[in-house]
Design a protein around this motif. Structure first.
Motif, PDB file in Angstrom:
ATOM      1  N   ASN A   1      10.877  43.452 -59.047  1.00  0.00           N
ATOM      2  CA  ASN A   1       9.567  43.437 -58.986  1.00  0.00           C
ATOM      3  C   ASN A   1       8.716  42.248 -58.891  1.00  0.00           C
ATOM      4  O   ASN A   1       9.487  41.179 -59.162  1.00  0.00           O
ATOM      5  N   MET A   2       7.672  42.097 -58.489  1.00  0.00           N
ATOM      6  CA  MET A   2       6.870  40.892 -58.468  1.00  0.00           C
ATOM      7  C   MET A   2       5.478  41.113 -59.264  1.00  0.00           C
ATOM      8  O   MET A   2       4.940  42.201 -58.995  1.00  0.00           O
ATOM      9  N   ILE A   3       5.219  40.374 -60.115  1.00  0.00           N
ATOM     10  CA  ILE A   3       3.959  40.629 -61.015  1.00  0.00           C
ATOM     11  C   ILE A   3       3.052  39.470 -60.505  1.00  0.00           C
ATOM     12  O   ILE A   3       3.331  38.320 -60.414  1.00  0.00           O
ATOM     13  N   TRP A   4       1.843  39.557 -60.580  1.00  0.00           N
ATOM     14  CA  TRP A   4       0.577  38.661 -60.738  1.00  0.00           C
ATOM     15  C   TRP A   4       0.110  38.574 -62.137  1.00  0.00           C
ATOM     16  O   TRP A   4      -0.150  39.653 -62.820  1.00  0.00           O
ATOM     17  N   MET A   5      -0.127  37.427 -62.672  1.00  0.00           N
ATOM     18  CA  MET A   5      -0.799  37.061 -63.685  1.00  0.00           C
ATOM     19  C   MET A   5      -2.090  36.066 -63.560  1.00  0.00           C
ATOM     20  O   MET A   5      -1.911  35.165 -62.635  1.00  0.00           O
ATOM     21  N   GLU A   6      -3.177  36.291 -64.353  1.00  0.00           N
ATOM     22  CA  GLU A   6      -4.247  35.564 -64.119  1.00  0.00           C
ATOM     23  C   GLU A   6      -4.949  35.107 -65.416  1.00  0.00           C
ATOM     24  O   GLU A   6      -4.864  35.509 -66.391  1.00  0.00           O
ATOM     25  N   LYS A   7      -5.731  33.751 -64.942  1.00  0.00           N
ATOM     26  CA  LYS A   7      -6.110  32.944 -66.405  1.00  0.00           C
ATOM     27  C   LYS A   7      -7.629  32.543 -65.733  1.00  0.00           C
ATOM     28  O   LYS A   7      -7.378  31.889 -64.695  1.00  0.00           O
ATOM     29  N   PHE A   8      -8.582  32.814 -66.280  1.00  0.00           N
ATOM     30  CA  PHE A   8      -9.939  32.064 -66.101  1.00  0.00           C
ATOM     31  C   PHE A   8     -10.039  30.917 -66.806  1.00  0.00           C
ATOM     32  O   PHE A   8      -9.816  30.718 -68.216  1.00  0.00           O
ATOM     33  N   ILE A   9     -10.302  29.742 -66.278  1.00  0.00           N
ATOM     34  CA  ILE A   9     -10.435  28.580 -66.928  1.00  0.00           C
ATOM     35  C   ILE A   9     -12.084  27.947 -66.914  1.00  0.00           C
ATOM     36  O   ILE A   9     -12.155  26.750 -67.313  1.00  0.00           O
ATOM     37  N   GLY A  10     -12.794  28.732 -66.308  1.00  0.00           N
ATOM     38  CA  GLY A  10     -14.344  28.296 -66.373  1.00  0.00           C
ATOM     39  C   GLY A  10     -15.117  29.632 -66.239  1.00  0.00           C
ATOM     40  O   GLY A  10     -14.561  30.792 -66.340  1.00  0.00           O
ATOM     41  N   THR A  11     -16.672  29.313 -66.412  1.00  0.00           N
ATOM     42  CA  THR A  11     -17.445  30.600 -66.380  1.00  0.00           C
ATOM     43  C   THR A  11     -17.733  30.855 -64.969  1.00  0.00           C
ATOM     44  O   THR A  11     -17.764  30.047 -64.070  1.00  0.00           O
ATOM     45  N   HIS A  12     -17.984  32.176 -64.851  1.00  0.00           N
ATOM     46  CA  HIS A  12     -18.102  32.621 -63.521  1.00  0.00           C
ATOM     47  C   HIS A  12     -19.932  32.933 -63.337  1.00  0.00           C
ATOM     48  O   HIS A  12     -20.302  33.931 -63.141  1.00  0.00           O
TER      49      HIS A  12
END
Length: 177
Positions: free
Chosen positions: A161-172
């Motif tokens: 399988n392949m997974i995607w991981m995400e991280k926010f480093i700023g405000t939207h």
């Protein structure tokens, strides 16, 4: 420990680090080690596109590298990027990965990047070619799993399988361009 921008002179050492993963693991779904020339062109393309490509050195020896690139490549995604990291297979658990990612995040935040994405090989069942260490490493650094592609990669006569991981480093905020 020193973190600096990669140069053309680093190509052979970086390829040596990467080749281990191509030949012995399913961490990368690449099945053949690229040539020195091809690998050098990849590094140069990242650097000329304005994204960071960093190496970590300890006592004069490169122990790993990390880089960023466009996520999907369309204008609307300009505040997002994809990251990759590789450490020498004997250099894990020494803080190199965290140091590389922290330096990468600082540079990306200065570029206006808000979202970081990591595409990670994920074993259906852990085996000698792939564990969940990368997923755990990213989670430890604040990434969250956001998706799974099932049985999308085949290497060593096995499906992964392949997974995607995400991280926010700023405000939207709405004012961003």
């Amino acid at each position: 420990m020193t973190i600096r921008t990669a140069t053309v002179d680093d190509v052979e050492r970086l390829l040596e680090i990467y080749a281990y993963y191509v030949e012995n693991t399913a961490i990368t779904f690449e099945c053949e080690t690229p040539s020195v020339g091809d690998f050098g062109r990849r590094i140069q393309a990242t650097l000329t596109s304005g994204y960071p490509y960093l190496v970590v050195e300890d006592e004069g020896s490169i122990q790993g590298y990390a880089y960023a690139g466009p996520f999907v490549g369309r204008e609307a995604y300009r505040h997002s990027c994809e990251l990759s990291i590789y450490l020498h297979h004997d250099a894990r658990k020494r803080g190199y990965g965290r140091a590389l990612y922290e330096a990468l995040e600082q540079r990306l935040e200065a570029m206006g990047i808000l979202n970081l994405y990591a595409c990670i090989g994920d074993p259906i069942e852990e085996d000698e070619y792939l564990t969940r260490n990368s997923e755990h490493f990213h989670a430890h650094l604040g990434f969250q799993k956001v998706g799974t592609f099932h049985k999308c990669g085949r290497k060593f006569d096995r499906w992964y399988n392949m997974i995607w991981m995400e991280k926010f480093i700023g405000t939207h905020d709405e004012a961003r361009g």
